[in-house]
Structure formats: C-alpha cells, structure tokens
Write a protein that holds these residues in place. Structure first.
Motif, PDB file in Angstrom:
ATOM      1  N   PHE A  25      -8.069 -46.588 -20.818  1.00  0.00           N
ATOM      2  CA  PHE A  25      -8.379 -45.163 -20.972  1.00  0.00           C
ATOM      3  C   PHE A  25      -9.134 -44.922 -22.277  1.00  0.00           C
ATOM      4  CE2 PHE A  25      -7.253 -40.996 -22.698  1.00  0.00           C
ATOM      5  CZ  PHE A  25      -7.572 -40.157 -21.642  1.00  0.00           C
ATOM      6  N   MET A  26      -8.669 -45.514 -23.369  1.00  0.00           N
ATOM      7  CA  MET A  26      -9.307 -45.304 -24.663  1.00  0.00           C
ATOM      8  C   MET A  26     -10.706 -45.911 -24.695  1.00  0.00           C
ATOM      9  SD  MET A  26      -7.426 -43.316 -26.337  1.00  0.00           S
ATOM     10  CE  MET A  26      -8.429 -43.335 -27.837  1.00  0.00           C
ATOM     11  N   LYS A  27     -10.924 -46.995 -23.970  1.00  0.00           N
ATOM     12  CA  LYS A  27     -12.268 -47.571 -23.889  1.00  0.00           C
ATOM     13  C   LYS A  27     -13.214 -46.603 -23.191  1.00  0.00           C
ATOM     14  CE  LYS A  27     -11.116 -52.502 -24.034  1.00  0.00           C
ATOM     15  NZ  LYS A  27     -11.085 -53.782 -23.266  1.00  0.00           N
ATOM     16  N   ARG A  28     -12.725 -45.919 -22.171  1.00  0.00           N
ATOM     17  CA  ARG A  28     -13.539 -44.917 -21.484  1.00  0.00           C
ATOM     18  C   ARG A  28     -13.861 -43.759 -22.426  1.00  0.00           C
ATOM     19  NH1 ARG A  28     -11.285 -42.789 -15.991  1.00  0.00           N
ATOM     20  NH2 ARG A  28     -13.397 -41.909 -16.013  1.00  0.00           N
ATOM     21  N   ILE A  29     -12.866 -43.328 -23.188  1.00  0.00           N
ATOM     22  CA  ILE A  29     -13.067 -42.242 -24.145  1.00  0.00           C
ATOM     23  C   ILE A  29     -14.123 -42.633 -25.166  1.00  0.00           C
ATOM     24  CG2 ILE A  29     -11.986 -40.938 -26.026  1.00  0.00           C
ATOM     25  CD1 ILE A  29     -11.038 -39.904 -23.408  1.00  0.00           C
ATOM     26  N   GLU A  30     -13.974 -43.836 -25.730  1.00  0.00           N
ATOM     27  CA  GLU A  30     -14.917 -44.292 -26.759  1.00  0.00           C
ATOM     28  C   GLU A  30     -16.322 -44.463 -26.198  1.00  0.00           C
ATOM     29  OE1 GLU A  30     -14.361 -44.463 -29.929  1.00  0.00           O
ATOM     30  OE2 GLU A  30     -12.265 -43.871 -29.667  1.00  0.00           O
ATOM     31  N   ALA A  31     -16.423 -44.788 -24.923  1.00  0.00           N
ATOM     32  CA  ALA A  31     -17.730 -44.976 -24.289  1.00  0.00           C
ATOM     33  C   ALA A  31     -18.382 -43.653 -23.900  1.00  0.00           C
ATOM     34  CB  ALA A  31     -17.594 -45.868 -23.063  1.00  0.00           C
ATOM     35  N   GLY A  32     -17.655 -42.556 -24.088  1.00  0.00           N
ATOM     36  CA  GLY A  32     -18.209 -41.253 -23.773  1.00  0.00           C
ATOM     37  C   GLY A  32     -18.094 -40.869 -22.308  1.00  0.00           C
ATOM     38  N   GLU A  33     -17.270 -41.586 -21.543  1.00  0.00           N
ATOM     39  CA  GLU A  33     -17.079 -41.238 -20.136  1.00  0.00           C
ATOM     40  C   GLU A  33     -16.248 -39.957 -20.019  1.00  0.00           C
ATOM     41  OE1 GLU A  33     -15.733 -44.311 -17.499  1.00  0.00           O
ATOM     42  OE2 GLU A  33     -16.619 -45.894 -18.737  1.00  0.00           O
ATOM     43  N   LYS A  34     -16.418 -39.274 -18.903  1.00  0.00           N
ATOM     44  CA  LYS A  34     -15.647 -38.065 -18.650  1.00  0.00           C
ATOM     45  C   LYS A  34     -14.421 -38.393 -17.803  1.00  0.00           C
ATOM     46  CE  LYS A  34     -18.548 -35.643 -20.915  1.00  0.00           C
ATOM     47  NZ  LYS A  34     -18.227 -35.430 -22.336  1.00  0.00           N
ATOM     48  N   ILE A  35     -13.281 -37.871 -18.226  1.00  0.00           N
ATOM     49  CA  ILE A  35     -12.034 -38.042 -17.495  1.00  0.00           C
ATOM     50  C   ILE A  35     -11.932 -36.900 -16.482  1.00  0.00           C
ATOM     51  CG2 ILE A  35      -9.531 -38.284 -17.687  1.00  0.00           C
ATOM     52  CD1 ILE A  35     -11.214 -40.454 -19.153  1.00  0.00           C
ATOM     53  N   GLU A  36     -11.563 -37.223 -15.252  1.00  0.00           N
ATOM     54  CA  GLU A  36     -11.440 -36.217 -14.201  1.00  0.00           C
ATOM     55  C   GLU A  36      -9.968 -35.964 -13.878  1.00  0.00           C
ATOM     56  OE1 GLU A  36     -13.974 -34.495 -13.312  1.00  0.00           O
ATOM     57  OE2 GLU A  36     -15.473 -35.734 -14.322  1.00  0.00           O
ATOM     58  N   ALA A  37      -9.713 -34.901 -13.152  1.00  0.00           N
ATOM     59  CA  ALA A  37      -8.343 -34.442 -12.907  1.00  0.00           C
ATOM     60  C   ALA A  37      -7.477 -35.495 -12.229  1.00  0.00           C
ATOM     61  CB  ALA A  37      -8.365 -33.163 -12.072  1.00  0.00           C
ATOM     62  N   ASP A  38      -8.065 -36.298 -11.335  1.00  0.00           N
ATOM     63  CA  ASP A  38      -7.279 -37.282 -10.597  1.00  0.00           C
ATOM     64  C   ASP A  38      -7.191 -38.631 -11.297  1.00  0.00           C
ATOM     65  OD1 ASP A  38      -6.850 -35.422  -8.585  1.00  0.00           O
ATOM     66  OD2 ASP A  38      -8.604 -36.048  -7.432  1.00  0.00           O
ATOM     67  N   ASP A  39      -7.835 -38.785 -12.443  1.00  0.00           N
ATOM     68  CA  ASP A  39      -7.795 -40.050 -13.174  1.00  0.00           C
ATOM     69  C   ASP A  39      -6.451 -40.223 -13.879  1.00  0.00           C
ATOM     70  OD1 ASP A  39     -10.386 -40.469 -12.403  1.00  0.00           O
ATOM     71  OD2 ASP A  39     -11.269 -39.951 -14.339  1.00  0.00           O
ATOM     72  N   TRP A  40      -6.091 -41.470 -14.118  1.00  0.00           N
ATOM     73  CA  TRP A  40      -4.905 -41.727 -14.940  1.00  0.00           C
ATOM     74  C   TRP A  40      -5.198 -41.260 -16.361  1.00  0.00           C
ATOM     75  CZ3 TRP A  40      -3.651 -44.060 -19.491  1.00  0.00           C
ATOM     76  CH2 TRP A  40      -2.279 -44.267 -19.734  1.00  0.00           C
ATOM     77  N   MET A  41      -4.198 -40.657 -16.993  1.00  0.00           N
ATOM     78  CA  MET A  41      -4.329 -40.235 -18.389  1.00  0.00           C
ATOM     79  C   MET A  41      -2.973 -40.302 -19.061  1.00  0.00           C
ATOM     80  SD  MET A  41      -4.851 -36.089 -17.861  1.00  0.00           S
ATOM     81  CE  MET A  41      -6.066 -36.310 -16.547  1.00  0.00           C
ATOM     82  N   PRO A  42      -2.920 -40.617 -20.342  1.00  0.00           N
ATOM     83  CA  PRO A  42      -1.631 -40.639 -21.054  1.00  0.00           C
ATOM     84  C   PRO A  42      -1.038 -39.242 -21.152  1.00  0.00           C
ATOM     85  CG  PRO A  42      -3.452 -41.046 -22.569  1.00  0.00           C
ATOM     86  CD  PRO A  42      -4.042 -41.026 -21.205  1.00  0.00           C
ATOM     87  N   GLU A  43       0.278 -39.194 -21.239  1.00  0.00           N
ATOM     88  CA  GLU A  43       0.957 -37.899 -21.306  1.00  0.00           C
ATOM     89  C   GLU A  43       0.499 -37.070 -22.500  1.00  0.00           C
ATOM     90  OE1 GLU A  43       2.910 -35.980 -19.471  1.00  0.00           O
ATOM     91  OE2 GLU A  43       2.493 -37.436 -17.906  1.00  0.00           O
ATOM     92  N   GLU A  44       0.277 -37.729 -23.627  1.00  0.00           N
ATOM     93  CA  GLU A  44      -0.156 -37.005 -24.821  1.00  0.00           C
ATOM     94  C   GLU A  44      -1.478 -36.284 -24.558  1.00  0.00           C
ATOM     95  OE1 GLU A  44      -0.217 -37.988 -29.518  1.00  0.00           O
ATOM     96  OE2 GLU A  44      -1.518 -39.272 -28.298  1.00  0.00           O
ATOM     97  N   TYR A  45      -2.378 -36.947 -23.865  1.00  0.00           N
ATOM     98  CA  TYR A  45      -3.679 -36.360 -23.524  1.00  0.00           C
ATOM     99  C   TYR A  45      -3.501 -35.192 -22.567  1.00  0.00           C
ATOM    100  CZ  TYR A  45      -8.606 -36.347 -21.910  1.00  0.00           C
ATOM    101  OH  TYR A  45      -9.905 -36.007 -21.589  1.00  0.00           O
ATOM    102  N   ARG A  46      -2.712 -35.393 -21.527  1.00  0.00           N
ATOM    103  CA  ARG A  46      -2.482 -34.326 -20.547  1.00  0.00           C
ATOM    104  C   ARG A  46      -1.827 -33.116 -21.208  1.00  0.00           C
ATOM    105  NH1 ARG A  46      -2.189 -34.117 -14.998  1.00  0.00           N
ATOM    106  NH2 ARG A  46      -2.310 -36.389 -14.847  1.00  0.00           N
ATOM    107  N   GLN A  47      -0.791 -33.357 -22.021  1.00  0.00           N
ATOM    108  CA  GLN A  47      -0.088 -32.244 -22.664  1.00  0.00           C
ATOM    109  C   GLN A  47      -0.997 -31.493 -23.626  1.00  0.00           C
ATOM    110  OE1 GLN A  47       2.972 -30.942 -22.223  1.00  0.00           O
ATOM    111  NE2 GLN A  47       3.346 -32.337 -20.530  1.00  0.00           N
ATOM    112  N   THR A  48      -1.845 -32.226 -24.341  1.00  0.00           N
ATOM    113  CA  THR A  48      -2.783 -31.587 -25.265  1.00  0.00           C
ATOM    114  C   THR A  48      -3.758 -30.703 -24.503  1.00  0.00           C
ATOM    115  OG1 THR A  48      -2.620 -33.433 -26.826  1.00  0.00           O
ATOM    116  CG2 THR A  48      -4.548 -32.015 -27.017  1.00  0.00           C
TER     117      THR A  48
END
Length: 328
Positions: A25-48
């Motif tokens: 997930f963090m590699k995707r973030i660092e690469a500038g990819e966009k996270i979508e609603a159905d993608d896996w995400m850490p709880e901290e990210y979702r809660q934020t």
C-alpha cells in the motif's frame, strides 16, 4: 465518529494488521497511485479519511446556514439570486462528499444517515467558522471572500490527494468555490467603495471574523498539546502542507488585498518578517477554538437545531426514495 474499535472492530496497529499489504500500500502511495474505495487500505488511513471527508461534507452543509440567513435580507434581487445559488452549491458539495464518506464507512455496516445522526449527537464536528454569527450584510461578504478563500487554500492543497474519490470530488468543488470567492469579493468591493456607514460595517465584520479566520486552518502541532493528525495526512499523501503553512499562504494572499481596500486587521502585533519571509501574528485563543467546535460557539445550538428540524421534516423524501423491500 466511526472509530473502528468503538463499532466492534478489533484494535490492531496499522502495520501489524498485515505487514505485506501495508508495504504494498505504501509503495502505491509513494508512486502517486490513487487508492479507490474497494482497494485494501490500513485502518489508520481509512479512519483518517472518514474523519476528514465527513467533517468536510458536514461543514459544507452547515456552512450554507450562515449565508442562508441573509437570503431573504439581501439588498437587491441580484444579490439574492447570487447568495441563493451559492447556498445551493454548498449543499451539493456536502451531498457529494458524504457519498464519498459513505463508501468508507460501509465496511462497518454504516450508511450516510449515520453521519447526519453523528452531527446531531455532537460526535461529528464542523468547521469553527460556521458556528459564528452573521450579523450584517458585510458578514455575508466576508464569508464569501475570506472564509471561502481560506477553504480554497485548504482544499487545493489536497487536489492531488491519494484517495481517488476524494481527489476527484475536490476537482469539482474547488472550481465552484472560486466563483463563491468572487461572489464574496464583489460584495466586499461594493461596500468598500460605498458610504462611510457601509465601510464601517465592513471593517466591523473583518474585526469580528479575524480570530475565526486564523482558527480555520487548525492549530499548529507545536502550539497545542496532543496530535493534530497533520503528520498522518501528510504521510499518506492526503495533503501536502501543515496547518501553519496553509495559514501563512492565506495571509500572503489576502492581507495585501485587505490593506489595499483601506481596511485594518485587529492585531497590533501583525507584521511581515522580511528575513524569514513569514507573517508574525497574535495566536488566536485555541481553548476558545476547542469550545466552539464542541458546539459551544455563538450560533452552534441554533444551527444544529435548524439542521435537525430540516432533517426530520424531509424524512418522507428519503423514505420515498429508498429502495423497495424485497418480497419472497
């Protein structure tokens, strides 16, 4: 708010919940990819995201109320039509953002109606500026010019947010907010070029709104106790700048414009440090800020009650539009 643990989730650290997925997930973030609603995400990210987007959405809806008060009292038909259109836009922004937030809370068995209920119970906060009074027509101008100006600075800072649905919603919202700021600026210019009474009314509005405008961006983490979550939002590339950097950008943009109109700022300490290229200003009362966003501001109770009445009055519309029950 929709805290994962409070709503039956298991408390786990962000990384320990799935180290491999977190790293990917963090590699995707660092690469500038966009996270979508159905993608896996850490709880901290979702809660934020839930906290940020739901607060933003509710603030758009509650932010329509201070100006709504001036719709029947606007001085001309043109101004009445302008402020009505702005109120309509703000409500649309709120609906758009709450739909984005709804996708994030669905895994907890929650829906958009729960967000509104959280507002009414005090669990969901909205921006400090929308708890304030709009005493005169000049206040409506200040809201459109300076409050919306502050919002544009805050929101454009997230135009490349890592969460795709929010980033795409912001593209539309920011474009419309520019028109809102121009609407407010037109009111301000007319008052500034008007009679002495109008100019005095405008100066009084600026004086009263100034502390709330500084509070708008939130406290700098160094100035208060506790975490402001700034580090989390920047770590996940939801936004780029800190609260203080955003406040300085606001001062850079709007103070020269305020002064050019012959207006003053109610802060004798205000000055620009040429060497540090930084505005020095009197810090607002952050204890007062906490009090206001805890629904103890000048107009908090009245505006929440108005929203509650409206929500109940229009319940039949939601029921009529709800999907029909399935029959076996």
């Amino acid at each position: 708010m929709y805290n994962f643990v409070e709503h039956g989730g298991k408390e786990t650290s962000t990384i320990n919940e799935d180290p491999v997925k977190y790293e990917q997930f963090m590699k995707r973030i660092e690469a500038g990819e966009k996270i979508e609603a159905d993608d896996w995400m850490p709880e901290e990210y979702r809660q934020t995201l839930i906290k940020l987007i739901s607060m933003h959405g509710i603030s758009e809806i509650m932010g329509a109320l201070p100006e709504k008060e001036w719709t029947p009292k606007a001085p001309t038909l043109k101004r009445k039509l302008g402020i009505m259109a702005k109120v309509q836009d703000e409500m649309g922004h709120g609906q758009l953002l709450l739909r984005v937030a709804e996708d994030l809370i669905k895994p907890y068995g929650k829906q958009r109606e729960d967000l509104m209920n959280d507002l009414l119970t005090g669990d969901l906060k909205f921006h400090n500026v929308f708890h304030m009074e709009t005493r005169t027509w000049a206040d409506a101008g200040v809201v459109g010019w300076l409050v919306d100006g502050a919002a544009i600075i805050s929101q454009t800072n997230m135009l490349d947010a890592s969460y795709g649905p929010y980033q795409r919603a912001l593209q539309r919202i920011c474009a419309e907010e520019v028109f809102h700021a121009q609407h407010g600026e037109a009111i301000i210019m007319e008052l500034a070029e008007g009679t002495e009474q109008q100019r005095n009314m405008l100066q009084d509005a600026v004086n009263r709104w100034w502390p709330a405008l500084l509070m708008f961006f939130g406290p700098d983490s160094a100035s208060t106790t506790g975490s402001s979550k700034q580090e989390v939002t920047t770590k996940y590339k939801i936004r780029k700048s800190s609260n203080e950097e955003l406040r300085q950008a606001f001062l850079d943009k709007y103070l020269p414009r305020v002064f050019s109109l012959g207006l003053t700022i109610p802060d004798e300490t205000l000055r620009y440090d040429e060497e540090k290229e930084y505005w020095i200003y009197q810090q607002p009362d952050w204890n007062e800020f906490k009090k206001i966003i805890s629904n103890n501001g000048p107009r908090s109770k009245e505006r929440i009650r108005l929203r509650e009445i409206s929500y109940e009055k229009n319940r039949w519309v939601r029921q009529a539009l709800a999907p029909a029950p399935a029959y076996s």
